[in-house]
Each structure stands twice: as structure tokens, then as C-alpha cells.
Design an enzyme around this catalytic site. Structure first.
Site, PDB file in Angstrom:
ATOM      1  N   ARG A   1     -11.933  18.708   4.724  1.00 32.31           N
ATOM      2  CA  ARG A   1     -10.523  18.813   4.254  1.00 32.31           C
ATOM      3  C   ARG A   1     -10.429  19.645   3.204  1.00 32.31           C
ATOM      4  O   ARG A   1     -11.250  19.720   2.296  1.00 32.31           O
ATOM      5  CB  ARG A   1     -10.210  17.266   4.034  1.00 32.31           C
TER       6      ARG A   1
ATOM      7  N   LYS B   1     -15.075   6.145   6.285  1.00 37.36           N
ATOM      8  CA  LYS B   1     -14.091   5.281   6.585  1.00 37.36           C
ATOM      9  C   LYS B   1     -12.629   5.993   7.295  1.00 37.36           C
ATOM     10  O   LYS B   1     -11.956   5.317   7.909  1.00 37.36           O
ATOM     11  CB  LYS B   1     -13.360   4.536   5.088  1.00 37.36           C
ATOM     12  N   ASP B   2     -12.654   7.368   7.296  1.00 37.25           N
ATOM     13  CA  ASP B   2     -11.617   8.130   7.769  1.00 37.25           C
ATOM     14  C   ASP B   2     -11.808   8.427   9.339  1.00 37.25           C
ATOM     15  O   ASP B   2     -11.072   8.752  10.056  1.00 37.25           O
ATOM     16  CB  ASP B   2     -11.549   9.541   7.304  1.00 37.25           C
TER      17      ASP B   2
ATOM     18  N   THR C   1      -2.653  13.290  -7.517  1.00 38.00           N
ATOM     19  CA  THR C   1      -1.260  12.961  -7.472  1.00 38.00           C
ATOM     20  C   THR C   1      -1.050  11.541  -7.634  1.00 38.00           C
ATOM     21  O   THR C   1      -0.143  11.188  -8.532  1.00 38.00           O
ATOM     22  CB  THR C   1      -1.078  13.424  -6.027  1.00 38.00           C
ATOM     23  N   ARG C   2      -1.901  10.545  -7.165  1.00 40.95           N
ATOM     24  CA  ARG C   2      -1.616   9.199  -7.541  1.00 40.95           C
ATOM     25  C   ARG C   2      -1.813   8.731  -8.899  1.00 40.95           C
ATOM     26  O   ARG C   2      -1.030   8.072  -9.437  1.00 40.95           O
ATOM     27  CB  ARG C   2      -2.594   8.392  -6.568  1.00 40.95           C
TER      28      ARG C   2
ATOM     29  N   SER D   1      -3.001   1.333   1.301  1.00 40.44           N
ATOM     30  CA  SER D   1      -3.807   0.557   2.341  1.00 40.44           C
ATOM     31  C   SER D   1      -3.100  -0.929   2.662  1.00 40.44           C
ATOM     32  O   SER D   1      -3.179  -1.595   1.836  1.00 40.44           O
ATOM     33  CB  SER D   1      -4.967   0.418   1.722  1.00 40.44           C
TER      34      SER D   1
ATOM     35  N   ARG E   1       1.138   7.568  -1.702  1.00 41.90           N
ATOM     36  CA  ARG E   1       0.483   8.286  -1.070  1.00 41.90           C
ATOM     37  C   ARG E   1       0.201   9.631  -1.967  1.00 41.90           C
ATOM     38  O   ARG E   1       0.610   9.936  -3.041  1.00 41.90           O
ATOM     39  CB  ARG E   1       1.011   8.839   0.277  1.00 41.90           C
TER      40      ARG E   1
ATOM     41  N   ARG F   1      -4.881  -3.222   4.217  1.00 37.84           N
ATOM     42  CA  ARG F   1      -6.010  -3.964   3.783  1.00 37.84           C
ATOM     43  C   ARG F   1      -6.030  -4.542   2.492  1.00 37.84           C
ATOM     44  O   ARG F   1      -6.038  -5.821   2.268  1.00 37.84           O
ATOM     45  CB  ARG F   1      -7.219  -3.367   4.145  1.00 37.84           C
ATOM     46  N   ARG F   2      -5.728  -3.560   1.488  1.00 46.15           N
ATOM     47  CA  ARG F   2      -5.373  -3.968   0.217  1.00 46.15           C
ATOM     48  C   ARG F   2      -4.417  -4.930  -0.176  1.00 46.15           C
ATOM     49  O   ARG F   2      -4.449  -5.793  -0.809  1.00 46.15           O
ATOM     50  CB  ARG F   2      -5.610  -2.657  -0.665  1.00 46.15           C
TER      51      ARG F   2
ATOM     52  N   CYS G   1      -7.601   2.250  10.700  1.00 44.24           N
ATOM     53  CA  CYS G   1      -7.177   2.303   9.093  1.00 44.24           C
ATOM     54  C   CYS G   1      -5.765   1.429   8.988  1.00 44.24           C
ATOM     55  O   CYS G   1      -5.281   1.296   7.747  1.00 44.24           O
ATOM     56  CB  CYS G   1      -7.183   3.606   8.331  1.00 44.24           C
TER      57      CYS G   1
END
Length: 322
Positions: free
Chosen positions: A12, A84-85, A158-159, A133, A153, A135-136, A248
Site C-alpha cells: 500500500r 491483521k489486514d 492524519t489521525r 475499530s 479514519r 473491537r477497541r 476486522c
């Protein structure tokens, strides 16, 4: 294998993905100085859709599809992924050629610059915490019901920019420790969340290299990068996720570790949970078992998933799909 030979590594375009791929490129170059390894980066669906939480997009292979197409048509010879992706069931003709030694798989809290707070426990009631997420979110809502968790996102830079914006709404964000370490941003970590608060994502912190399953040369090349312990841990985690039919977009957390030997046998402990999105219900299971290879690691994952299903995990997963 004929020499000299050039191999193309797919990745990516994000800064983190490129840093990770450069690590792999250097490791391969050290192992095989007579070969050349070049990098080809591309944008994936998950990189393009930034206005929705991942679980609402519904598409599988969000961060891998375009890369796998390039692998299939032989534009690239291997692809570097954050494990994880990578979906637990790969497209026909694809395989994981190597799983590299895992970085810290836990999640970290990053507090807004200028705040004196050091942890989620210290944030005032109503503070906004950003994470994309489920999950989080589900686990944190269970432990911190007075905080507000909102989707955020974008790539890591960016975050962080959104977090540190003086007029921004976020007091903190949650990110994987591994990504921050790989980008040299350890200094931004305010708190590493322990397993008592947060179980991590399946495969988090590990890099996987995907290749064509009939490409024996590449599979042989990649064998030097494999980390045996990481592979067994992640195999058990991915087996559990596959058995639960989760991805995910489902709040599934895991924690694996090798524990002390019994009668000369190494024991692998797998703890897992499935949580309702609002954090109101969390189902847990844990097994410690002798693991001596891929087969027994897969069995461990299936056994833990079976207990979770018996305790009601499938109902939570099905609810999220509708």
C-alpha cells in the site's frame, strides 16, 4: 534459481506500509545480495473510503484486494501486509510465504498535545476518544462508560493531526503500538493498554508476506524471514477468527503467549473475547495447550472459538451483520 534476478514487492502507499515494506526489502537484500528487490506501491479500497467506519463498509479484503490482483497477474512477486489486514481465507492460488517477528501487539493511548493527562482513567467525563475499530470501542465502553468514543479514519499522520488540532474534538486516540514504533513515534505513547482492559486484534503487530502458492522460488526465498513463535501464535489467532466467521468489522480480541514448559513441552495460551458494540456484554474464553506446529496451533484456535460460540458469541456476530 537463475541470477541475476529482480523481484517486485507490492505494498500500500501509506507511510506506515512503505516503512514496513522497506524493512522487508532490506532484510531480503541482506539475505540475497545477488538479487534486486524493487517496491511497487498502490492504493487500496480501504485507503480510498475514509468517510465511514470499517465495519459499515461491508467489503472484505479492504486493504488487500488490489494487491492480490497484482500478485495474480504477476505485476508483483510478493506483497507485504500488516497481518491483521489479511483475511483468514486467502484467494485461490495465494499463500502466506512468511510471517515476520512480531512487534508489540498491544494498543496505545495517545493524548492530545498540551493536555497533562497521562491515561484514559484521568480523562474528564465526556471526553472524546477517537478510534475506527469496533473491537477497541466495545472493550473501552465496557471499562470507561463515561467517555465518548467516535470514529476517526485516515492514515496515522492524519489521525495525529486531527488529535492535535487545538480546535479539534478529540482528547485522545487509540492506535496500535507497532505502527507507532515502526514510525519512530514511541514518544507519543501515553499509555499501553494491558490485557485486563484491551485484547488486541488477530495478527496485530505482525507482518505477513503473501505470494503465489505455486511460486516455489519465492517461498524458498521468504523462508529466511519466518519467525516460528510469531507464526504459531498468529496461526492460532487466525484459526479462531476463521471459525467465528469474523473479520476486522467484528469486535473480537485476542491475547497469545508462550507460557512455561510442562514436562518439556511448550504451552501456548490463547485468550479471546467477543463483545457487543456498546460494551454491555463481553464473552471470554481461554485455553493453554501444547503446540508443536501449525496443526496443533489451528486446533487451539478452533477449541477456543467453540467455547466462545457455546457461550453466545455467534449471536453477537450475527447481530452485527444486520
Amino acid at each position: 534459481m537463475s541470477t541475476p534476478k529482480t523481484f517486485t514487492i507490492g505494498t500500500r502507499k501509506s507511510k506506515l506500509a512503505l516503512v514496513q515494506t522497506n524493512e522487508v526489502q532490506k532484510a531480503l537484500q541482506r539475505a540475497y545480495p545477488d538479487f534486486e528487490f524493487q517496491i511497487l506501491s498502490m492504493t487500496t479500497t480501504g485507503d480510498q473510503i475514509l468517510n465511514k467506519p470499517l465495519y459499515q463498509i461491508g467489503e472484505k479484503s479492504l486493504f488487500t484486494k488490489e494487491l492480490e490482483v497484482a500478485l495474480e497477474n504477476k505485476t508483483v512477486d510478493l506483497v507485504v501486509h500488516s497481518l491483521k489486514d489479511l483475511p483468514t481465507t486467502l484467494p485461490k492460488g495465494m499463500t502466506i510465504g512468511a510471517i515476520l517477528k512480531r512487534e508489540d501487539p498491544n494498543d496505545a493511548v495517545i493524548i492530545k498535545e498540551g493536555l497533562t493527562t497521562k491515561s484514559l482513567e484521568e480523562l474528564p467525563k465526556g471526553s472524546i476518544v477517537g478510534t475506527s475499530s469496533v473491537r477497541r470501542i466495545s472493550q473501552l465502553k465496557n471499562s470507561f462508560p463515561d467517555l465518548i468514543f467516535q470514529n476517526i479514519r485516515g492514515n496515522l499522520d492524519t489521525r495525529l493531526a486531527k488529535l492535535d488540532n487545538p480546535d479539534g474534538e478529540y482528547s485522545a486516540i487509540i492506535l496500535a503500538v507497532a505502527g507507532l514504533v515502526r514510525l519512530g513515534l514511541n514518544h507519543r505513547i501515553s499509555q499501553i493498554l494491558p490485557p485486563t482492559i484491551m485484547l488486541y486484534a488477530v495478527g496485530q503487530g505482525a507482518l505477513a508476506i503473501e505470494c503465489r502458492d505455486d511460486d516455489k522460488d519465492i517461498i524458498e526465498l521468504l523462508s529466511v524471514l519466518e519467525d516460528a513463535d510469531t507464526k504459531l501464535r498468529c496461526t492460532a489467532e487466525r484459526s479462531l477468527l476463521r471459525a467465528l466467521e469474523g473479520g476486522c468489522s467484528v469486535p473480537i480480541g485476542v491475547n497469545t503467549s508462550f507460557v512455561e514448559e510442562k514436562e518439556g513441552k511448550r504451552m501456548l495460551r490463547l485468550e479471546s473475547l467477543v463483545a457487543q458494540l456498546d460494551g454491555s456484554k463481553i464473552i471470554r474464553a481461554e485455553i493453554t495447550k501444547y503446540v508443536d506446529g501449525i496443526g496443533t496451533a489451528n486446533e487451539l484456535g478452533k477449541e477456543v472459538s467453540k467455547i466462545l460460540i457455546e457461550r453466545g458469541a455467534r449471536n453477537i456476530i450475527e447481530e452485527l451483520k444486520h
